[in-house]
Design a protein around this motif. Structure first.
Motif, PDB file in Angstrom:
ATOM      1  N   ALA A 258     -13.726   4.054  11.101  1.00  0.00           N
ATOM      2  CA  ALA A 258     -14.065   5.424  11.990  1.00  0.00           C
ATOM      3  C   ALA A 258     -14.560   6.531  11.079  1.00  0.00           C
ATOM      4  CB  ALA A 258     -12.657   5.974  12.711  1.00  0.00           C
ATOM      5  N   TRP A 259     -15.361   7.264  11.738  1.00  0.00           N
ATOM      6  CA  TRP A 259     -15.891   8.512  10.813  1.00  0.00           C
ATOM      7  C   TRP A 259     -15.226   9.791  11.359  1.00  0.00           C
ATOM      8  CZ3 TRP A 259     -19.002   7.403   7.214  1.00  0.00           C
ATOM      9  CH2 TRP A 259     -19.837   6.269   7.205  1.00  0.00           C
ATOM     10  N   GLU A 260     -14.693  10.527  10.037  1.00  0.00           N
ATOM     11  CA  GLU A 260     -14.005  11.709  10.186  1.00  0.00           C
ATOM     12  C   GLU A 260     -15.000  12.850  10.329  1.00  0.00           C
ATOM     13  OE1 GLU A 260     -12.473  15.417  10.098  1.00  0.00           O
ATOM     14  OE2 GLU A 260     -13.427  14.696   8.488  1.00  0.00           O
ATOM     15  N   PRO A 261     -15.260  13.196  11.337  1.00  0.00           N
ATOM     16  CA  PRO A 261     -16.458  14.356  11.564  1.00  0.00           C
ATOM     17  C   PRO A 261     -16.613  15.429  10.634  1.00  0.00           C
ATOM     18  CG  PRO A 261     -15.141  14.614  13.517  1.00  0.00           C
ATOM     19  CD  PRO A 261     -14.544  13.683  12.499  1.00  0.00           C
ATOM     20  N   GLU A 262     -15.347  16.137  10.492  1.00  0.00           N
ATOM     21  CA  GLU A 262     -15.427  17.473   9.638  1.00  0.00           C
ATOM     22  C   GLU A 262     -15.992  17.083   8.256  1.00  0.00           C
ATOM     23  OE1 GLU A 262     -12.516  21.246   8.217  1.00  0.00           O
ATOM     24  OE2 GLU A 262     -12.089  19.635  10.070  1.00  0.00           O
ATOM     25  N   THR A 263     -15.521  16.080   7.439  1.00  0.00           N
ATOM     26  CA  THR A 263     -15.953  15.610   6.089  1.00  0.00           C
ATOM     27  C   THR A 263     -16.984  14.630   6.077  1.00  0.00           C
ATOM     28  OG1 THR A 263     -14.354  13.885   5.909  1.00  0.00           O
ATOM     29  CG2 THR A 263     -13.700  16.157   5.250  1.00  0.00           C
ATOM     30  N   GLY A 264     -17.223  13.904   7.307  1.00  0.00           N
ATOM     31  CA  GLY A 264     -18.087  12.860   7.031  1.00  0.00           C
ATOM     32  C   GLY A 264     -17.662  11.422   6.492  1.00  0.00           C
ATOM     33  N   LYS A 265     -16.408  11.556   5.981  1.00  0.00           N
ATOM     34  CA  LYS A 265     -15.734  10.387   5.359  1.00  0.00           C
ATOM     35  C   LYS A 265     -15.703   9.108   6.393  1.00  0.00           C
ATOM     36  CE  LYS A 265     -13.656  12.840   1.382  1.00  0.00           C
ATOM     37  NZ  LYS A 265     -12.429  13.104   0.878  1.00  0.00           N
ATOM     38  N   LEU A 266     -15.821   7.937   5.793  1.00  0.00           N
ATOM     39  CA  LEU A 266     -15.478   6.969   6.353  1.00  0.00           C
ATOM     40  C   LEU A 266     -13.885   6.595   6.213  1.00  0.00           C
ATOM     41  CD1 LEU A 266     -16.405   4.254   8.068  1.00  0.00           C
ATOM     42  CD2 LEU A 266     -16.699   3.171   5.744  1.00  0.00           C
ATOM     43  N   TRP A 267     -13.272   6.149   7.171  1.00  0.00           N
ATOM     44  CA  TRP A 267     -11.902   5.874   7.273  1.00  0.00           C
ATOM     45  C   TRP A 267     -11.663   4.334   7.889  1.00  0.00           C
ATOM     46  CZ3 TRP A 267      -7.528   8.884   6.129  1.00  0.00           C
ATOM     47  CH2 TRP A 267      -7.761  10.297   5.380  1.00  0.00           C
ATOM     48  N   THR A 268     -10.466   3.804   7.063  1.00  0.00           N
ATOM     49  CA  THR A 268     -10.264   2.563   7.711  1.00  0.00           C
ATOM     50  C   THR A 268      -8.822   2.097   7.667  1.00  0.00           C
ATOM     51  OG1 THR A 268     -10.817   0.086   7.531  1.00  0.00           O
ATOM     52  CG2 THR A 268     -10.355   1.455   5.322  1.00  0.00           C
ATOM     53  N   VAL A 269      -8.438   1.128   8.552  1.00  0.00           N
ATOM     54  CA  VAL A 269      -6.955   0.544   8.402  1.00  0.00           C
ATOM     55  C   VAL A 269      -6.692  -0.787   7.898  1.00  0.00           C
ATOM     56  CG1 VAL A 269      -6.084   1.917  10.405  1.00  0.00           C
ATOM     57  CG2 VAL A 269      -7.352  -0.035  11.045  1.00  0.00           C
ATOM     58  N   VAL A 270      -5.920  -0.634   6.925  1.00  0.00           N
ATOM     59  CA  VAL A 270      -6.014  -2.075   6.127  1.00  0.00           C
ATOM     60  C   VAL A 270      -4.467  -2.792   6.366  1.00  0.00           C
ATOM     61  CG1 VAL A 270      -6.163  -2.844   3.940  1.00  0.00           C
ATOM     62  CG2 VAL A 270      -7.484  -0.952   4.678  1.00  0.00           C
ATOM     63  N   ASN A 271      -4.621  -3.987   6.447  1.00  0.00           N
ATOM     64  CA  ASN A 271      -3.660  -4.872   6.490  1.00  0.00           C
ATOM     65  C   ASN A 271      -2.992  -5.370   5.118  1.00  0.00           C
ATOM     66  OD1 ASN A 271      -3.712  -6.719   9.848  1.00  0.00           O
ATOM     67  ND2 ASN A 271      -4.075  -4.529   9.155  1.00  0.00           N
ATOM     68  N   GLU A 272      -1.866  -5.067   4.690  1.00  0.00           N
ATOM     69  CA  GLU A 272      -1.508  -5.202   3.051  1.00  0.00           C
ATOM     70  C   GLU A 272      -0.973  -6.687   2.993  1.00  0.00           C
ATOM     71  OE1 GLU A 272      -1.419  -5.186   0.140  1.00  0.00           O
ATOM     72  OE2 GLU A 272      -2.190  -3.297  -0.383  1.00  0.00           O
ATOM     73  N   ARG A 273      -0.369  -7.136   1.803  1.00  0.00           N
ATOM     74  CA  ARG A 273      -0.083  -8.359   1.539  1.00  0.00           C
ATOM     75  C   ARG A 273       1.365  -8.650   2.213  1.00  0.00           C
ATOM     76  NH1 ARG A 273      -1.051  -7.388  -4.089  1.00  0.00           N
ATOM     77  NH2 ARG A 273      -2.341  -5.746  -3.268  1.00  0.00           N
ATOM     78  N   ASP A 274       1.765  -9.963   2.226  1.00  0.00           N
ATOM     79  CA  ASP A 274       3.057 -10.527   2.793  1.00  0.00           C
ATOM     80  C   ASP A 274       3.763 -10.977   1.517  1.00  0.00           C
ATOM     81  OD1 ASP A 274       2.347 -10.127   5.490  1.00  0.00           O
ATOM     82  OD2 ASP A 274       1.049 -11.933   5.320  1.00  0.00           O
ATOM     83  N   GLY A 275       5.351 -11.336   1.986  1.00  0.00           N
ATOM     84  CA  GLY A 275       6.197 -11.756   0.961  1.00  0.00           C
ATOM     85  C   GLY A 275       6.976 -10.993   0.144  1.00  0.00           C
ATOM     86  N   LEU A 276       7.092  -9.740   0.254  1.00  0.00           N
ATOM     87  CA  LEU A 276       7.779  -8.763  -0.380  1.00  0.00           C
ATOM     88  C   LEU A 276       8.683  -7.791   0.120  1.00  0.00           C
ATOM     89  CD1 LEU A 276       4.765  -7.523  -2.874  1.00  0.00           C
ATOM     90  CD2 LEU A 276       6.491  -9.224  -3.351  1.00  0.00           C
ATOM     91  N   GLY A 277       8.861  -8.044   1.450  1.00  0.00           N
ATOM     92  CA  GLY A 277       9.927  -7.376   2.019  1.00  0.00           C
ATOM     93  C   GLY A 277       9.382  -6.621   3.445  1.00  0.00           C
TER      94      GLY A 277
END
Length: 430
Positions: A258-277
């Motif tokens: 998604a784009w944040e309109p005030e700064t014009g930056k691109l944002w994302t959501v990320v799924n991290e790694r498994d197996g550590l708790g």
């Protein structure tokens, strides 16, 4: 396969119960999360509720002041949504098509995923839904394009429609009001399929670039880095030239953008790694810098080294710390910017569809949440918009949130539910 599923559920339930006794009492959430020390699982925690769906008028739970209704139903694993300028709503219907399992863990994981309809035969189509009378429920359904390869992300630039299949980006010609695409489309970029297979797309505000999320093949580069080349990254496609390049990397599985309109930056959501708790490491919401590296597979949440991975100190040193933690294994997939005034009681910020993951002793996610923003950054704790997708005993999933977008009227949200096979519409209560 049914026998394996039952055995996996029994063993996985026992392992999850034991690990739950020592699970963290808090979630790793926010700009400065408390992330527990890694606890290598050895045998992965495999816990997944069975797919139940919505029956007898049962609905998700709304935040106060909101209402929810089915905008469209009877779909086949709806994953992603795109609203066209004329108000038509496109829905990508697809699911993971698993290859032959190679290990006992593969057998167990696939059996677990089938219980919640996460893998199987993919519809491989995009359907078009039209709410002609404006009552918040679509009456018209058309097949927009079919016979694709696990379609997911969609984007429109002028009269060119872009579709993110698992193996690349295709372009089709589109005219306003079209209810179906013609032809086979033109392949512009090729991606490696399998693994984290979704290919989300977003257009730059000026319409000159398209960004695509391409997840890793494996959890922590288990098969070596060569097979991960071009993956765990966000790609940039130049619309005019057709040239494509990696825009940012070290993102294990970046899905919604998604784009944040005030700064014009691109944002994302990320799924991290498994197996550590259960809470280690957390999935996250972050702004994305051009050329930025975010740690995978060497490290997480900045420079926290994952010593299961052969190390590269230079890469670790330049890893960027994400902006906002979203809890461990919440499988935060959907993302959209919600302007102020869209829903009563909620200001401007990011809306996130948390699909809910399997690598936890105590399940989390299974919600549609809101993160408020001020001055271009998260400004407070997350709040629930929709919940109630998981039974209290964690045995049943009534639904699982995926893609989310602002509705055609600008006063609602549309959210894909790939277990309920529904597109939910959230609006002000009347």
């Amino acid at each position: 396969m049914e026998l394996i599923a039952r055995a996996t559920a029994l063993v996985g339930g026992t392992v999850a119960f034991v690990r739950r006794l020592g699970s963290p009492s808090h979630q790793a959430f926010g700009a400065a999360p408390e992330i527990p020390a890694a606890r290598k699982q050895g045998i992965m925690t495999l816990k997944m509720p069975a797919a139940e769906g919505w029956k007898d008028g049962h609905l998700p739970t709304c935040a106060p002041g909101l209402a929810v209704n089915a905008f469209a139903s009877g779909l086949d694993h709806p994953r992603w949504i795109e609203v066209l300028p004329n108000g038509d709503v496109l829905v990508a219907e697809s699911k993971e098509q698993a290859g032959p399992p190679k290990t006992l863990m593969d057998h167990a994981a696939q059996a677990t995923m089938r219980r919640v309809k996460a893998i199987g035969t993919s519809a491989n189509r995009v359907t078009l839904w039209r709410d002609a009378d404006g009552d918040g429920t679509a009456e018209i359904r058309e097949v927009f394009v079919e016979n694709q390869n696990q379609p997911f992300g969609m984007a429109l630039v002028g009269n060119r429609f872009y579709l993110g299949n698992t193996d690349g980006i295709k372009m089709f010609t589109y005219a306003p009001g079209d209810t179906a695409l013609s032809g086979d489309g033109e392949t512009l970029v090729e991606f490696k399929p399998h693994g984290h297979w979704t290919r989300s797309l977003i257009v730059s505000p000026d319409g000159t670039k398209i960004y695509a999320g391409v997840g890793s093949l494996t959890n922590i580069a288990d098969q070596g880095m060569e097979v991960e080349q071009g993956r765990a990254a966000i790609w940039e496609l130049d619309v005019a030239t057709g040239q494509a390049r990696i825009f940012a990397s070290g993102l294990r599985n970046a899905v919604g953008m998604a784009w944040e309109p005030e700064t014009g930056k691109l944002w994302t959501v990320v799924n991290e790694r498994d197996g550590l708790g259960d809470e280690t490491p957390p999935d996250y919401l972050t702004s994305v810098a051009e050329g930025g590296f975010y740690g995978w597979p060497y490290c997480y949440w900045g420079q926290t080294v994952d010593d299961r991975v052969p190390q590269d100190p230079e890469m670790v040193a330049k890893a960027i710390t994400p902006d906002f933690a979203l809890g461990g294994h919440t499988a935060s997939l959907g993302l959209c910017w919600m302007p102020d005034g869209t829903l009563p009681g909620f200001g401007a910020g990011m809306v996130i569809g948390q699909h809910g993951s399997w690598n936890r002793s105590k399940l989390s996610g299974y919600k549609l949440i809101f993160v408020p923003f001020e001055k271009g950054a998260p400004s407070g704790p997350a709040r629930d918009i929709l919940s109630g997708f998981l039974s209290e005993d964690e045995k049943l999933a009534y639904g699982r949130p995926v893609g989310v977008t602002v509705g055609p009227d600008g006063k609602s949200l549309l959210m894909a539910d790939d277990v309920g096979d529904i597109i939910w519409r959230v609006s002000a209560a009347r």
